[in-house]
Design an enzyme around this catalytic site. Sequence first.
Site, PDB file in Angstrom:
ATOM      1  N   LYS A  15       5.266 -18.017  41.012  1.00 45.29           N
ATOM      2  CA  LYS A  15       6.350 -17.614  41.918  1.00 45.29           C
ATOM      3  C   LYS A  15       7.706 -17.606  41.201  1.00 45.29           C
ATOM      4  O   LYS A  15       8.450 -16.640  41.276  1.00 45.29           O
ATOM      5  CB  LYS A  15       6.415 -18.560  43.142  1.00 45.29           C
ATOM      6  CG  LYS A  15       5.137 -18.578  43.967  1.00 45.29           C
ATOM      7  CD  LYS A  15       5.259 -19.458  45.196  1.00 45.29           C
ATOM      8  CE  LYS A  15       5.481 -20.921  44.879  1.00 45.29           C
ATOM      9  NZ  LYS A  15       4.386 -21.576  44.151  1.00 45.29           N
ATOM     10  N   ARG A  90       6.837 -23.776  53.503  1.00 46.88           N
ATOM     11  CA  ARG A  90       5.610 -24.370  52.991  1.00 46.88           C
ATOM     12  C   ARG A  90       4.789 -24.999  54.116  1.00 46.88           C
ATOM     13  O   ARG A  90       3.729 -25.556  53.835  1.00 46.88           O
ATOM     14  CB  ARG A  90       5.986 -25.473  52.008  1.00 46.88           C
ATOM     15  CG  ARG A  90       5.610 -25.204  50.544  1.00 46.88           C
ATOM     16  CD  ARG A  90       6.175 -26.374  49.771  1.00 46.88           C
ATOM     17  NE  ARG A  90       5.694 -26.573  48.453  1.00 46.88           N
ATOM     18  CZ  ARG A  90       6.297 -26.172  47.345  1.00 46.88           C
ATOM     19  NH1 ARG A  90       7.360 -25.436  47.414  1.00 46.88           N
ATOM     20  NH2 ARG A  90       5.827 -26.516  46.174  1.00 46.88           N
ATOM     21  N   ARG A 129       3.339 -25.911  31.415  1.00 44.06           N
ATOM     22  CA  ARG A 129       4.630 -25.343  31.838  1.00 44.06           C
ATOM     23  C   ARG A 129       5.805 -26.095  31.218  1.00 44.06           C
ATOM     24  O   ARG A 129       5.850 -27.319  31.207  1.00 44.06           O
ATOM     25  CB  ARG A 129       4.723 -25.390  33.367  1.00 44.06           C
ATOM     26  CG  ARG A 129       6.122 -25.094  33.892  1.00 44.06           C
ATOM     27  CD  ARG A 129       6.112 -24.657  35.326  1.00 44.06           C
ATOM     28  NE  ARG A 129       5.900 -25.743  36.262  1.00 44.06           N
ATOM     29  CZ  ARG A 129       5.826 -25.575  37.592  1.00 44.06           C
ATOM     30  NH1 ARG A 129       5.934 -24.363  38.105  1.00 44.06           N
ATOM     31  NH2 ARG A 129       5.623 -26.600  38.384  1.00 44.06           N
ATOM     32  N   ARG A 162       8.106 -31.036  33.540  1.00 48.59           N
ATOM     33  CA  ARG A 162       8.380 -31.765  34.773  1.00 48.59           C
ATOM     34  C   ARG A 162       7.421 -32.932  34.957  1.00 48.59           C
ATOM     35  O   ARG A 162       6.240 -32.806  34.677  1.00 48.59           O
ATOM     36  CB  ARG A 162       8.250 -30.804  35.970  1.00 48.59           C
ATOM     37  CG  ARG A 162       9.509 -30.005  36.222  1.00 48.59           C
ATOM     38  CD  ARG A 162       9.277 -28.857  37.167  1.00 48.59           C
ATOM     39  NE  ARG A 162       8.539 -29.220  38.375  1.00 48.59           N
ATOM     40  CZ  ARG A 162       8.235 -28.354  39.335  1.00 48.59           C
ATOM     41  NH1 ARG A 162       8.619 -27.088  39.215  1.00 48.59           N
ATOM     42  NH2 ARG A 162       7.581 -28.729  40.393  1.00 48.59           N
ATOM     43  N   ARG A 173      -0.791 -31.908  44.580  1.00 45.05           N
ATOM     44  CA  ARG A 173       0.018 -30.785  45.057  1.00 45.05           C
ATOM     45  C   ARG A 173      -0.861 -29.599  45.453  1.00 45.05           C
ATOM     46  O   ARG A 173      -0.576 -28.903  46.425  1.00 45.05           O
ATOM     47  CB  ARG A 173       1.026 -30.373  43.983  1.00 45.05           C
ATOM     48  CG  ARG A 173       2.227 -31.318  43.948  1.00 45.05           C
ATOM     49  CD  ARG A 173       2.968 -31.268  42.645  1.00 45.05           C
ATOM     50  NE  ARG A 173       3.467 -29.967  42.311  1.00 45.05           N
ATOM     51  CZ  ARG A 173       3.631 -29.525  41.068  1.00 45.05           C
ATOM     52  NH1 ARG A 173       3.337 -30.300  40.042  1.00 45.05           N
ATOM     53  NH2 ARG A 173       4.099 -28.335  40.860  1.00 45.05           N
TER      54      ARG A 173
END
Length: 218
Positions: A15, A90, A129, A162, A173
């Site tokens: 996203k 969400r 990431r 992160r 998650r």
Amino acid sequence: MATYIVLLGPPGAGKGTQAQIIAKEFGLMHVSSGDLFRENLKNQTELGKLAKGFMDRGELVPDDVTIAMVKDRISRLDCEKGVLLDGFPRTPAQAEALGEMLKGLGSKVDCVPYISVPAEVLIERLSGRWTCPACGRVYHEKFNPPTQAGVCDADGGALIQRDDDKSETVERRIRVYGEQTAPLIAYYRNLGVLAEVDGTQSIEEVGKLMLAAIRKVA
Ligand code: ADP
Ligand code: ADP
């Protein structure tokens, strides 16, 4: 009239990566609820302190504070032409609140590109990431590496991984997404605005599919 696009998809679907391309193409403001929370965390605001525990555990921050934060952001003048929402809504309650707010502005959610990616691919994406905390640009050590390892191509800042991209939190998650966010796929399909995109393709290919889907409505 202002255009409102909601990017839907599990954590790691792409996203944020696509948002950068699309926001520019359509002249929309990119509003990421995760980035807003991380900004509050960095500035040690009350909201940041409240959100931290939920974020660390990979759980959703409660609806009331999340809705208030996003409403405040998208009411600002720089969002006048429209917004590309990334990571919000969400939950069904967030989707309802957004719908109500836009109705009050004489608008609605125009298009919801849904980037679908299977869970095993998500784990590989999130664990590789790297993000620039200054400009929010997203990289992947294998699939989208920066020119120089650890350095942002756009502003030369030091890239970080992160904390919530570590494995236990990632699985949580993805589970939370399945339980609380996945119902929005049917919600927006019923409103006739969902555009499903195969997120397993390359970044470039997904970008083309998304642009084509959005051009039909925006
Ligand atoms: P989200 O905002 O949905 O959580 P990101 O845009 O941050 O997802 O992407 C997650 C990771 O996957 C990043 O490291 C990004 O570089 C990488 N990525 C994004 N899209 C693709 C793709 N189509 N193919 C391979 N890797 C991708
Ligand atoms: P990703 O796209 O990788 O899932 P985000 O940056 O969107 O990550 O979100 C990071 C964390 O911020 C989430 O795990 C959650 O704790 C919190 N968060 C972000 N957006 C929302 C939201 N709309 N509602 C509740 N919590 C949120």
